[in-house]
Scaffold this active site. Structure first.
Site, short mmCIF file in Angstrom:
data_model
loop_
_atom_site.label_atom_id
_atom_site.label_comp_id
_atom_site.label_asym_id
_atom_site.label_seq_id
_atom_site.Cartn_x
_atom_site.Cartn_y
_atom_site.Cartn_z
N ASP A 8 48.59 36.39 40.31
CA ASP A 8 47.37 35.91 40.95
C ASP A 8 46.67 34.99 39.95
OD1 ASP A 8 44.80 35.51 41.86
OD2 ASP A 8 44.58 37.53 42.69
N LYS A 45 40.38 29.12 43.76
CA LYS A 45 39.09 28.70 43.20
C LYS A 45 39.06 27.23 42.70
CE LYS A 45 36.89 33.08 42.19
NZ LYS A 45 37.75 34.23 42.44
N PHE A 49 41.54 42.25 40.63
CA PHE A 49 40.81 41.76 41.80
C PHE A 49 41.69 40.77 42.54
CE2 PHE A 49 38.05 39.05 44.29
CZ PHE A 49 37.29 39.99 44.96
C1 PLP Z 1 38.13 35.17 43.51
C2 PLP Z 1 39.45 35.79 43.40
C3 PLP Z 1 40.20 36.13 44.54
C4 PLP Z 1 39.65 35.98 45.94
O1 PLP Z 1 39.44 34.65 46.28
P1 PLP Z 1 38.58 34.30 47.59
O2 PLP Z 1 38.68 32.81 47.67
O3 PLP Z 1 37.20 34.81 47.36
O4 PLP Z 1 39.24 34.98 48.73
C5 PLP Z 1 41.47 36.65 44.37
N1 PLP Z 1 41.98 36.82 43.14
C6 PLP Z 1 41.30 36.52 42.02
C7 PLP Z 1 41.93 36.74 40.68
C8 PLP Z 1 40.01 36.01 42.11
O5 PLP Z 1 39.31 35.73 41.00
#
Ligand code: PLP
Length: 427
Positions: free
Chosen positions: A248, A277, A157
């Site tokens: 990420d 986050k 994700f």
């Molecule tokens: C939540 C998340 C995102 C997206 O972040 P947003 O602030 O909602 O755009 C991207 N990568 C990972 C691994 C995430 O958990």
């Protein structure tokens, strides 16, 4: 209306023991807010530490923390002070000028990671967009690849913008939004042979793999930790062919894993990594970090109006300093182990329903067996009735991501609720 009246009307009562007089009206809400979210029938009004209260005054233990975001919980004194300080001093200018708070936050991140340089934006998706742009420019200008391809993992994700839903290896997030962004290719997670095969296969004509974007632990994809040997081979492979390895760290980073960054669990350093986050403890901020050798951006090539403004950077810096000053990483390791141990004990009582408990620090998942008719949502709903907030990670995994300041008492209470909920949902 005078300014004084306005101030009085908006005065905040942090103790806030009285719930709103009128119940929350979900129908009116849905009339005017787009229905992009499947929401639980719950409206939260205030919070303190690991607890939140709904509009009826009912208390909940918050093991969602705004989805792995409220690092310091709710209304933490350090955050409240930083917000007050910064809003009174200066909240927003522009990246036309130097922003001292941005420099200080970047310095903190650089001092506490393998990165040399930081770019600030407002969310995880934007941070990944920045990484994708950087990887493409690096591929064009340094590696001389006309059509660079970025490898990402199945069940990953990376966000909801067009490029990041394309990077996300889950068709459900892409459906109806095609044409997608070209230049991505998916491989199974934790499978080095698949990466090697893709790199060879995709090497034809003007096309070549130019970077790999991957989570050290897959969050939304079901709380799946990366395999150490796999990540070490990934690092080796990227070094051999000179392409960028990008992590990420949006969900797993900033201390949630018990180490500051997820990559520290894997014994490898990325060339580029992203955060969002937990970075601001709940205020909107994103960041893309890179080593000096691949910092290829020139002035004017990437930007964000809000990115790195004095307000968010001042507050995020206070979150970072508090993590350090209060030894919060130690708490994450200790309480994470406590939580996993408790969940594993519960899992052993339900061998027909729970297949595994796994995670790092305070990002943990309890997986429900594929052949059990239970879903993660069943457990989450039952827990909510019992005053515990949880969040699914996919159909079959219940995710536990409490604030990093969670205590022994909070964990014990959460475990009691999960135990009670399992009795109920398996009855
Ligand atoms: C939540 C998340 C995102 C997206 O972040 P947003 O602030 O909602 O755009 C991207 N990568 C990972 C691994 C995430 O958990």
């Amino acid at each position: 209306m005078s300014f004084q009246t306005l101030v009085e009307q908006t005065e905040i009562h942090p103790e806030g023991n009285s719930a709103s007089s009128t119940p929350f009206d979900a129908d009116s809400f849905n009339e005017v807010v787009m229905s992009t979210y499947g929401r639980f029938p719950l409206a939260l009004e205030r919070g303190s530490g690991c607890r939140v209260w709904d509009t009826q005054g009912k208390e909940y233990l918050d093991f969602v923390a705004g989805i792995a975001t409220c690092t310091l919980g709710h209304a933490h004194p350090a955050m409240v002070a930083a917000v007050n300080r910064q809003i009174q001093k200066l909240h927003h200018v522009s990246n036309l000028y130097y922003i001292p708070e941005q420099g200080e936050l970047a310095k903190w991140i650089v001092d506490h990671s393998c990165a040399d340089r930081v770019f600030f934006c407002n969310s995880g998706a934007e941070a990944n967009e920045a990484a994708i742009k950087l990887a493409r420019k690096y591929a064009h200008t340094v590696l001389d690849i006309a059509n660079p391809i970025i490898l990402t993992a199945n069940a990953s994700f990376h966000g909801r913008t067009l490029a990041t839903i394309t990077a996300t290896g889950q068709p459900k997030y892409q459906k109806h939004f095609d044409p997608l962004v070209p230049g991505f290719h998916y491989v199974p997670y934790n499978d080095i042979a698949a990466v090697e095969a893709a790199v060879t296969e995709l090497d034809e004509g003007n096309y070549r793999v130019g970077a790999i974007l991957i989570e050290p632990l897959q969050g939304e994809g079901g709380v799946r930790p990366g395999d150490v040997a796999y990540f070490q081979k990934l690092r080796q492979l990227c070094d051999e062919i000179g392409i960028l390895l990008m992590f990420d760290e949006v969900q797993v980073g900033m201390g949630r894993s018990g180490k500051l960054w997820g990559y520290e669990h894997l014994g490898v350093e990325p060339d580029v990594f992203t955060s969002a986050k937990g970075l601001g403890g709940g205020i909107p901020i994103g960041a893309m970090m890179a080593k000096k050798f691949c910092d290829v951006f020139q002035p004017g090539e990437h930007a964000s109006t809000f990115g790195g403004n004095p307000f968010v950077c001042g507050v995020a810096l206070s979150v970072c300093q508090t993590l350090e000053k209060e030894n919060i990483l130690e708490n994450v390791q200790e309480q994470g182990a406590h939580l996993r141990e408790g969940l594993k004990m519960i899992a052993r009582k339900y061998p027909d329903h729970i297949s595994e408990v796994r995670g790092w620090g305070l990002i943990n998942g309890m997986e429900i067996k594929a052949d059990s008719q239970l879903t993660a949502a069943d457990v989450v709903k039952a827990a909510m009735d019992e005053g515990l907030l949880l969040v699914p990670a996919g159909l079959k995994v219940v995710r536990f991501v409490p604030p990093l300041i969670v205590t022994d008492t909070d964990i014990n209470q959460a475990l009691q609720v999960v135990e009670k909920v399992m009795v109920k949902v398996t009855a």
